[in-house]
Write a protein that holds these residues in place. Structure first.
Motif, PDB file in Angstrom:
ATOM      1  N   VAL A  25      60.068  14.038  25.821  1.00  0.00           N
ATOM      2  CA  VAL A  25      59.937  14.355  24.464  1.00  0.00           C
ATOM      3  C   VAL A  25      58.785  13.275  23.707  1.00  0.00           C
ATOM      4  O   VAL A  25      58.788  12.146  24.408  1.00  0.00           O
ATOM      5  CB  VAL A  25      61.486  13.696  23.885  1.00  0.00           C
ATOM      6  N   LEU A  26      58.037  13.475  22.975  1.00  0.00           N
ATOM      7  CA  LEU A  26      56.881  13.038  22.461  1.00  0.00           C
ATOM      8  C   LEU A  26      57.093  12.521  20.993  1.00  0.00           C
ATOM      9  O   LEU A  26      57.639  13.325  20.326  1.00  0.00           O
ATOM     10  CB  LEU A  26      55.659  13.317  22.701  1.00  0.00           C
ATOM     11  N   LEU A  27      56.823  11.354  20.438  1.00  0.00           N
ATOM     12  CA  LEU A  27      56.431  11.035  18.985  1.00  0.00           C
ATOM     13  C   LEU A  27      55.090  10.606  19.000  1.00  0.00           C
ATOM     14  O   LEU A  27      54.536   9.601  19.516  1.00  0.00           O
ATOM     15  CB  LEU A  27      57.458   9.805  18.678  1.00  0.00           C
ATOM     16  N   GLN A  54      64.493   7.811  29.812  1.00  0.00           N
ATOM     17  CA  GLN A  54      64.991   8.995  29.478  1.00  0.00           C
ATOM     18  C   GLN A  54      64.019  10.163  29.259  1.00  0.00           C
ATOM     19  O   GLN A  54      64.428  11.327  28.920  1.00  0.00           O
ATOM     20  CB  GLN A  54      66.112   8.932  28.475  1.00  0.00           C
ATOM     21  N   GLY A  55      62.711   9.912  29.439  1.00  0.00           N
ATOM     22  CA  GLY A  55      61.605  11.024  29.323  1.00  0.00           C
ATOM     23  C   GLY A  55      61.077  10.994  27.854  1.00  0.00           C
ATOM     24  O   GLY A  55      60.947  11.993  27.363  1.00  0.00           O
ATOM     25  N   PHE A  56      60.927   9.945  27.306  1.00  0.00           N
ATOM     26  CA  PHE A  56      60.356   9.643  26.055  1.00  0.00           C
ATOM     27  C   PHE A  56      59.260   8.991  26.027  1.00  0.00           C
ATOM     28  O   PHE A  56      59.098   7.946  26.492  1.00  0.00           O
ATOM     29  CB  PHE A  56      61.378   9.026  24.930  1.00  0.00           C
ATOM     30  N   ALA A  57      58.206   9.196  25.026  1.00  0.00           N
ATOM     31  CA  ALA A  57      57.155   8.454  25.006  1.00  0.00           C
ATOM     32  C   ALA A  57      56.411   8.225  23.315  1.00  0.00           C
ATOM     33  O   ALA A  57      56.700   9.447  22.800  1.00  0.00           O
ATOM     34  CB  ALA A  57      55.899   8.770  25.943  1.00  0.00           C
ATOM     35  N   VAL A  58      56.065   7.401  23.145  1.00  0.00           N
ATOM     36  CA  VAL A  58      55.284   7.123  21.881  1.00  0.00           C
ATOM     37  C   VAL A  58      53.834   7.135  22.111  1.00  0.00           C
ATOM     38  O   VAL A  58      53.523   6.368  23.113  1.00  0.00           O
ATOM     39  CB  VAL A  58      55.622   6.058  20.910  1.00  0.00           C
ATOM     40  N   LEU A  59      53.072   7.921  21.576  1.00  0.00           N
ATOM     41  CA  LEU A  59      51.659   8.004  21.701  1.00  0.00           C
ATOM     42  C   LEU A  59      50.980   7.877  20.380  1.00  0.00           C
ATOM     43  O   LEU A  59      51.242   8.234  19.404  1.00  0.00           O
ATOM     44  CB  LEU A  59      51.032   9.588  22.110  1.00  0.00           C
ATOM     45  N   GLN A 153      67.456  12.057  16.030  1.00  0.00           N
ATOM     46  CA  GLN A 153      66.726  13.151  16.566  1.00  0.00           C
ATOM     47  C   GLN A 153      66.288  13.095  17.607  1.00  0.00           C
ATOM     48  O   GLN A 153      66.018  14.144  18.573  1.00  0.00           O
ATOM     49  CB  GLN A 153      65.703  13.896  15.592  1.00  0.00           C
ATOM     50  N   ILE A 154      65.567  12.126  18.245  1.00  0.00           N
ATOM     51  CA  ILE A 154      64.916  11.632  19.596  1.00  0.00           C
ATOM     52  C   ILE A 154      66.298  11.988  20.548  1.00  0.00           C
ATOM     53  O   ILE A 154      66.009  12.667  21.667  1.00  0.00           O
ATOM     54  CB  ILE A 154      64.483  10.431  19.576  1.00  0.00           C
ATOM     55  N   GLN A 155      67.503  11.469  20.242  1.00  0.00           N
ATOM     56  CA  GLN A 155      68.385  11.432  21.350  1.00  0.00           C
ATOM     57  C   GLN A 155      68.799  12.883  21.443  1.00  0.00           C
ATOM     58  O   GLN A 155      69.312  13.405  22.481  1.00  0.00           O
ATOM     59  CB  GLN A 155      69.673  10.807  20.573  1.00  0.00           C
ATOM     60  N   SER A 156      68.909  13.635  20.389  1.00  0.00           N
ATOM     61  CA  SER A 156      69.406  15.055  20.403  1.00  0.00           C
ATOM     62  C   SER A 156      68.293  15.864  21.349  1.00  0.00           C
ATOM     63  O   SER A 156      68.634  16.807  21.905  1.00  0.00           O
ATOM     64  CB  SER A 156      69.588  15.700  19.319  1.00  0.00           C
ATOM     65  N   LEU A 158      66.653  14.511  23.719  1.00  0.00           N
ATOM     66  CA  LEU A 158      66.763  13.943  24.956  1.00  0.00           C
ATOM     67  C   LEU A 158      68.077  14.604  26.087  1.00  0.00           C
ATOM     68  O   LEU A 158      67.887  14.631  26.998  1.00  0.00           O
ATOM     69  CB  LEU A 158      66.707  12.536  25.124  1.00  0.00           C
ATOM     70  N   LYS A 159      68.970  14.873  25.014  1.00  0.00           N
ATOM     71  CA  LYS A 159      70.310  15.235  25.620  1.00  0.00           C
ATOM     72  C   LYS A 159      70.210  16.539  26.693  1.00  0.00           C
ATOM     73  O   LYS A 159      70.897  16.212  27.534  1.00  0.00           O
ATOM     74  CB  LYS A 159      71.327  15.631  24.528  1.00  0.00           C
ATOM     75  N   PRO A 160      69.469  17.409  26.255  1.00  0.00           N
ATOM     76  CA  PRO A 160      69.654  18.737  27.104  1.00  0.00           C
ATOM     77  C   PRO A 160      69.426  18.543  28.385  1.00  0.00           C
ATOM     78  O   PRO A 160      70.117  18.951  29.402  1.00  0.00           O
ATOM     79  CB  PRO A 160      68.559  19.793  26.663  1.00  0.00           C
ATOM     80  N   LEU A 161      68.553  17.590  28.968  1.00  0.00           N
ATOM     81  CA  LEU A 161      67.967  17.186  30.204  1.00  0.00           C
ATOM     82  C   LEU A 161      69.131  16.574  30.975  1.00  0.00           C
ATOM     83  O   LEU A 161      69.568  16.709  31.960  1.00  0.00           O
ATOM     84  CB  LEU A 161      66.761  16.603  30.232  1.00  0.00           C
ATOM     85  N   ALA A 162      69.853  15.578  30.093  1.00  0.00           N
ATOM     86  CA  ALA A 162      70.867  14.584  30.806  1.00  0.00           C
ATOM     87  C   ALA A 162      72.070  15.583  30.862  1.00  0.00           C
ATOM     88  O   ALA A 162      72.867  15.379  31.736  1.00  0.00           O
ATOM     89  CB  ALA A 162      71.027  13.769  29.693  1.00  0.00           C
ATOM     90  N   ASP A 163      72.265  16.477  30.087  1.00  0.00           N
ATOM     91  CA  ASP A 163      73.514  17.516  30.143  1.00  0.00           C
ATOM     92  C   ASP A 163      73.216  18.478  31.163  1.00  0.00           C
ATOM     93  O   ASP A 163      74.465  19.149  31.629  1.00  0.00           O
ATOM     94  CB  ASP A 163      73.874  18.220  29.115  1.00  0.00           C
ATOM     95  N   ALA A 164      72.304  18.775  31.601  1.00  0.00           N
ATOM     96  CA  ALA A 164      71.773  19.826  32.626  1.00  0.00           C
ATOM     97  C   ALA A 164      72.428  19.530  34.068  1.00  0.00           C
ATOM     98  O   ALA A 164      72.665  18.369  34.432  1.00  0.00           O
ATOM     99  CB  ALA A 164      70.256  20.034  32.878  1.00  0.00           C
TER     100      ALA A 164
END
Length: 164
Positions: A25-27, A54-59, A153-156, A158-164
């Motif tokens: 997930v990117l910002l 958790q798979g997030f990056a700010v660019l 919104q970032i958390q939402s 990121l969730k699908p991967l954590a729930d998989a």
């Protein structure tokens, strides 16, 4: 074209693409160290620190198109971001975000997520684009939107991967 295949240059001058961010997930933010919104660097860094594992990056993509509020070269920008704001999230080479010289990444981002009244143009520094793991722009945020307000919104995303 996928945003992951668009050529970009790091703040250190290395030619690359965003391929290494595929699946995250990117910002993506156009930044400026002399802007009145520059204190947002700290909020962006906090988001990065909180969610990077958790798979997030700010660019960050520095831009001097708005009142020349990013007057320095890449080395000066990197130093100012680190010293003044504690930034260690990925920064890229200074670019244009509007007009005929707009970077292809921002052309695509503004095509996928238009601003007020359907405008493609970026109005000011610190316009933010939230991108899902597949490279699709989920939402565009105005410069006035504080980074902390994007957290849910970032958390939402990121969730699908954590729930998989």
């Amino acid at each position: 074209m996928s945003i992951f295949s668009i050529p970009v240059r790091t703040i250190k001058g290395e030619e690359t693409t965003l391929e290494s961010y595929k699946g995250q997930v990117l910002l993506i933010v156009n930044t400026a160290t002399k802007c009145g919104f520059a204190p947002q660097f700290k909020g962006l860094q906090k988001l990065y620190d909180t969610y990077k594992d958790q798979g997030f990056a700010v660019l960050g993509f520095p831009c001097g198109q708005f009142a020349n509020q990013e007057p320095g070269d890449d080395a000066q920008i990197a130093e100012a971001c680190e010293l003044n704001f504690g930034v260690n999230f990925p920064l890229f080479s200074k670019i244009d975000v509007n007009g005929s010289e707009a970077h292809p990444l921002f052309k695509q981002l503004t095509e996928e997520a238009r601003g007020v009244l359907g405008s493609k143009a970026i109005k000011w520094n610190f316009t933010k684009f939230l991108v899902d793991r597949n490279g699709h722009v989920v939402k565009r945020f105005a410069p006035t939107e504080e980074p902390a307000k994007l957290e849910q919104q970032i958390q939402s995303l990121l969730k699908p991967l954590a729930d998989a």
